[in-house]
Design an enzyme around this catalytic site. Structure first.
Site, PDB file in Angstrom:
ATOM      1  N   HIS A  72       7.073  10.377 -28.615  1.00  0.00           N
ATOM      2  CA  HIS A  72       6.074  11.260 -28.011  1.00  0.00           C
ATOM      3  C   HIS A  72       6.344  12.742 -28.333  1.00  0.00           C
ATOM      4  CE1 HIS A  72       3.252  12.768 -25.065  1.00  0.00           C
ATOM      5  NE2 HIS A  72       4.224  13.463 -24.491  1.00  0.00           N
ATOM      6  N   ARG A  86      -3.912  21.870 -14.266  1.00  0.00           N
ATOM      7  CA  ARG A  86      -2.807  21.020 -14.735  1.00  0.00           C
ATOM      8  C   ARG A  86      -2.979  20.675 -16.216  1.00  0.00           C
ATOM      9  NH1 ARG A  86      -0.154  16.175 -11.067  1.00  0.00           N
ATOM     10  NH2 ARG A  86       1.219  15.290 -12.625  1.00  0.00           N
ATOM     11  N   ASN A  90      -1.040  19.903 -21.254  1.00  0.00           N
ATOM     12  CA  ASN A  90      -1.398  19.118 -22.437  1.00  0.00           C
ATOM     13  C   ASN A  90      -1.369  19.919 -23.733  1.00  0.00           C
ATOM     14  OD1 ASN A  90      -1.703  16.516 -21.498  1.00  0.00           O
ATOM     15  ND2 ASN A  90      -3.721  16.984 -20.646  1.00  0.00           N
ATOM     16  N   HIS A  97      -1.241  13.004 -29.052  1.00  0.00           N
ATOM     17  CA  HIS A  97      -1.650  11.654 -28.648  1.00  0.00           C
ATOM     18  C   HIS A  97      -2.319  10.926 -29.809  1.00  0.00           C
ATOM     19  CE1 HIS A  97      -1.761  12.801 -24.108  1.00  0.00           C
ATOM     20  NE2 HIS A  97      -0.604  12.280 -24.438  1.00  0.00           N
ATOM     21  N   LYS A 138       6.763  22.947 -14.192  1.00  0.00           N
ATOM     22  CA  LYS A 138       5.914  21.773 -13.935  1.00  0.00           C
ATOM     23  C   LYS A 138       5.549  21.736 -12.451  1.00  0.00           C
ATOM     24  CE  LYS A 138       4.489  17.243 -14.699  1.00  0.00           C
ATOM     25  NZ  LYS A 138       4.603  15.983 -15.375  1.00  0.00           N
ATOM     26  N   LYS A 140       2.575  11.393 -11.184  1.00  0.00           N
ATOM     27  CA  LYS A 140       1.710  10.490 -11.947  1.00  0.00           C
ATOM     28  C   LYS A 140       2.527   9.244 -12.292  1.00  0.00           C
ATOM     29  CE  LYS A 140      -0.471  13.000 -15.268  1.00  0.00           C
ATOM     30  NZ  LYS A 140      -1.441  13.057 -16.359  1.00  0.00           N
ATOM     31  N   GLU A 161       8.996  19.077 -25.038  1.00  0.00           N
ATOM     32  CA  GLU A 161       8.317  19.423 -23.771  1.00  0.00           C
ATOM     33  C   GLU A 161       8.883  20.738 -23.211  1.00  0.00           C
ATOM     34  OE1 GLU A 161       5.709  17.760 -22.788  1.00  0.00           O
ATOM     35  OE2 GLU A 161       5.939  15.766 -23.683  1.00  0.00           O
ATOM     36  N   HIS A 165      -0.821  18.222 -27.000  1.00  0.00           N
ATOM     37  CA  HIS A 165      -0.965  16.790 -26.744  1.00  0.00           C
ATOM     38  C   HIS A 165      -2.275  16.209 -27.284  1.00  0.00           C
ATOM     39  CE1 HIS A 165       2.535  17.381 -24.304  1.00  0.00           C
ATOM     40  NE2 HIS A 165       2.544  16.141 -23.842  1.00  0.00           N
ATOM     41  N   GLU A 220      -4.903  16.787 -10.892  1.00  0.00           N
ATOM     42  CA  GLU A 220      -5.348  17.048 -12.266  1.00  0.00           C
ATOM     43  C   GLU A 220      -6.848  17.301 -12.372  1.00  0.00           C
ATOM     44  OE1 GLU A 220      -4.195  14.062 -15.144  1.00  0.00           O
ATOM     45  OE2 GLU A 220      -3.426  15.645 -16.441  1.00  0.00           O
ATOM     46  N   ARG A 249       0.816  -1.238   0.000  1.00  0.00           N
ATOM     47  CA  ARG A 249       0.000   0.000   0.000  1.00  0.00           C
ATOM     48  C   ARG A 249       0.837   1.269   0.000  1.00  0.00           C
ATOM     49  NH1 ARG A 249      -2.745  -3.344   3.403  1.00  0.00           N
ATOM     50  NH2 ARG A 249      -4.596  -4.227   2.451  1.00  0.00           N
TER      51      ARG A 249
HETATM   52  N1  LIG Z   1       4.244  10.295 -15.386  1.00  0.00           N
HETATM   53  C1  LIG Z   1       4.176  11.344 -16.165  1.00  0.00           C
HETATM   54  O1  LIG Z   1       3.760  12.426 -15.769  1.00  0.00           O
HETATM   55  C2  LIG Z   1       4.632  11.199 -17.584  1.00  0.00           C
HETATM   56  C3  LIG Z   1       4.788  12.342 -18.387  1.00  0.00           C
HETATM   57  C4  LIG Z   1       5.264  12.182 -19.678  1.00  0.00           C
HETATM   58  C5  LIG Z   1       5.585  10.929 -20.145  1.00  0.00           C
HETATM   59  N2  LIG Z   1       5.421   9.830 -19.342  1.00  0.00           N
HETATM   60  C6  LIG Z   1       5.777   8.485 -19.804  1.00  0.00           C
HETATM   61  O2  LIG Z   1       7.161   8.455 -20.076  1.00  0.00           O
HETATM   62  C7  LIG Z   1       7.422   7.413 -21.007  1.00  0.00           C
HETATM   63  C8  LIG Z   1       8.430   7.863 -22.019  1.00  0.00           C
HETATM   64  O3  LIG Z   1       9.619   8.183 -21.359  1.00  0.00           O
HETATM   65  P1  LIG Z   1      11.003   8.366 -22.142  1.00  0.00           P
HETATM   66  O4  LIG Z   1      10.780   9.196 -23.321  1.00  0.00           O
HETATM   67  O5  LIG Z   1      11.991   8.780 -21.140  1.00  0.00           O
HETATM   68  O6  LIG Z   1      11.262   6.909 -22.718  1.00  0.00           O
HETATM   69  P2  LIG Z   1      12.057   5.627 -22.178  1.00  0.00           P
HETATM   70  O7  LIG Z   1      12.032   5.522 -20.725  1.00  0.00           O
HETATM   71  O8  LIG Z   1      11.555   4.471 -22.965  1.00  0.00           O
HETATM   72  O9  LIG Z   1      13.554   5.947 -22.642  1.00  0.00           O
HETATM   73  C9  LIG Z   1      13.846   5.986 -24.022  1.00  0.00           C
HETATM   74  C10 LIG Z   1      14.986   5.025 -24.391  1.00  0.00           C
HETATM   75  O10 LIG Z   1      16.223   5.586 -23.952  1.00  0.00           O
HETATM   76  C11 LIG Z   1      16.928   4.666 -23.135  1.00  0.00           C
HETATM   77  N3  LIG Z   1      17.662   5.496 -22.182  1.00  0.00           N
HETATM   78  C12 LIG Z   1      17.161   6.121 -21.088  1.00  0.00           C
HETATM   79  N4  LIG Z   1      18.109   6.905 -20.551  1.00  0.00           N
HETATM   80  C13 LIG Z   1      19.221   6.754 -21.299  1.00  0.00           C
HETATM   81  C14 LIG Z   1      20.513   7.317 -21.244  1.00  0.00           C
HETATM   82  N5  LIG Z   1      20.845   8.228 -20.335  1.00  0.00           N
HETATM   83  N6  LIG Z   1      21.421   6.928 -22.166  1.00  0.00           N
HETATM   84  C15 LIG Z   1      21.081   6.020 -23.131  1.00  0.00           C
HETATM   85  N7  LIG Z   1      19.863   5.479 -23.252  1.00  0.00           N
HETATM   86  C16 LIG Z   1      18.953   5.844 -22.340  1.00  0.00           C
HETATM   87  C17 LIG Z   1      15.880   3.767 -22.559  1.00  0.00           C
HETATM   88  O11 LIG Z   1      16.420   2.505 -22.215  1.00  0.00           O
HETATM   89  C18 LIG Z   1      14.900   3.662 -23.708  1.00  0.00           C
HETATM   90  O12 LIG Z   1      15.322   2.694 -24.621  1.00  0.00           O
HETATM   91  C19 LIG Z   1       6.079   7.030 -21.604  1.00  0.00           C
HETATM   92  O13 LIG Z   1       5.693   5.768 -21.120  1.00  0.00           O
HETATM   93  C20 LIG Z   1       5.124   8.109 -21.106  1.00  0.00           C
HETATM   94  O14 LIG Z   1       3.809   7.632 -20.906  1.00  0.00           O
HETATM   95  C21 LIG Z   1       4.959   9.965 -18.079  1.00  0.00           C
HETATM   96 ZN   LIG Z   2       4.175  15.027 -23.118  1.00  0.00          ZN
END
Ligand SMILES: NC(=O)c1ccc[n+]([C@@H]2O[C@H](COP(=O)([O-])OP(=O)(O)OC[C@H]3O[C@@H](n4cnc5c(N)ncnc54)[C@H](O)[C@@H]3O)[C@@H](O)[C@H]2O)c1
Ligand SMILES: [Zn+2]
Length: 376
Positions: free
Chosen positions: A276, A252, A256, A263, A238, A154, A196, A259, A248, A132
């Protein structure tokens, strides 16, 4: 509000996310991984922890993080998951739960998420739900994760039906952004994160936007002198938005910007075809043009937004295959953020200020999508 003082190069900066008892600091700088152990100690976290990372990031940075924690006397269990979006799923969550159980992780233990947004969302979800709720620490290693996903609490995973369908709000206790980790990030991933950053300028900070216009060349080269203040300012924006609307309920939504269409581009092209940030970049061009039509954003500002997106090496239009207006409109209506099936947009009257919940006639959206098509 914005000061140029916080946008000048410094060794390390700390941004605070103010959420009462759930407040936490974000440390931003170069070479911070080796200080994680000391910060976890200062934060008063328990003696045992789990470091969740992925197969690309763990070999690059896992060692430094594990050593930093062990040097401070923490007992560490490393868990490595596959890299990529498909890791954000129930199977991998189950695998993590079983590892936590096997190592007798307790309520006082904590989770460290070392990686991009995928690892952050997954590890944060594991932390939010195991026993939990365990404390967790975000150590984001992609630009997108540093400026966006690691801040705000999130967390969640995907179902095959849709992305981010299962999740929670669970704030980290500490975020550590080591800018040195960005050096190994593939160029496309890095540029995707810049989208972003541009968004923050458009929705909240004309000074940041102008700085990006002047320094985009240095940022594309990952010049740390400029990355530091830009990442810090993005996190501060942020943090400010999340501080006003943690769960949200309303404001917040300005995060978007770009987005709504972004999306839809991701969903209709098959996840993974567009990163993305690339989809959001095109979405921001559309949002800027819709803003001109609906709320009077000056044409010169639309052009500045277009110019900045292009200078980051991000797409500003859609190839004919992706510009199917009917499919994109259907995907927008299906988006879980469309209230009761009605698509709302975030628009802006000027650079630095956004308004959410804006209705836009479907015909106008269709017209703008058509205008986004690259002409061969
Ligand atoms: N929680 C939130 O508020 C929020 C906001 C925006 C996006 N997201 C989520 O984030 C995710 C996307 O995140 P992302 O773009 O970081 O993608 P990711 O985590 O998949 O990273 C992209 C790629 O880069 C590699 N990588 C990461 N750091 C590295 C580094 N320093 N050197 C070399 N390779 C590296 C990873 O292994 C992966 O293959 C999505 O699932 C999205 O839904 C969440
Ligand atoms: Zn985004």
């Amino acid at each position: 509000m914005v000061t140029m003082r916080c946008m000048t190069p410094k060794r390390m900066q700390t941004v605070k996310v103010s959420l009462g008892p759930r407040s936490y600091p974000i440390h931003i700088g170069v070479g911070l991984l080796k200080r994680i152990g000391a910060w976890c100690e200062e934060t008063g976290l328990g003696r045992r922890c789990v470091v969740i990372s992925d197969r690309r990031v763990a070999p690059l940075y896992g060692h430094t993080v594990l050593r930093s924690l062990r040097e401070r006397g923490f007992e560490v269990v490393p868990i490595t998951v596959p890299s990529g979006e498909s890791t954000k799923c129930l199977d991998v969550v189950g695998h993590c739960y079983r590892k936590l159980a096997a190592h007798r992780i307790e309520r006082s233990s904590f989770v460290v998420a070392l990686g991009g947004g995928v690892v952050g969302d997954l590890a944060g979800f594991v932390a939010a739900t195991y026993l939990r709720g365990l404390a967790y620490v975000q150590v984001p290693t992609t630009l997108l994760a540093q400026v966006d996903s690691s801040v705000g609490g999130k967390v969640g995973i995907n179902l095959k039906e849709a992305k981010n369908l299962v999740g929670a709000f669970h704030q980290p206790r500490l975020v550590v952004c080591d800018l040195a980790t960005l050096a190994t990030l593939p160029a496309r991933e890095y540029r995707s994160g810049l989208a972003e950053v541009i968004k923050y300028g458009i929705i909240r900070d004309a000074t940041l936007f102008a700085l990006l216009e002047r320094r985009m060349g240095a940022l594309v080269r990952r010049d740390r002198a400029w990355l530091g203040p830009v990442v810090a300012r993005s996190c501060a924006i942020k943090a400010q938005v999340v501080g006003k609307d943690e769960l949200e309920g309303g404001p917040r939504a300005i995060l978007n910007y770009g987005h709504t269409l972004g999306h839809a581009i991701e969903a209709t092209s098959g996840y993974g075809t567009w990163l993305h940030g690339e989809a959001v970049a095109v979405g921001m061009i559309a949002a800027a043009r819709l803003s001109r039509e609906r709320v009077g954003l000056p044409e010169a500002s639309v052009e500045r937004i277009h110019g900045l997106v292009a200078s980051a090496g991000l797409p500003t239009g859609l190839p004919p295959k992706a510009a199917n207006a009917d499919r994109l409109l259907r995907a927008m209506a299906l988006d879980k953020k469309a209230a009761g099936g009605e698509v709302r947009f975030v628009l802006n009257r000027r650079i630095g200020q956004a308004i959410y919940g804006q209705r836009v006639p479907t015909e106008l959206v269709r017209q703008e999508i058509t205008r986004l098509t690259w002409l061969p």
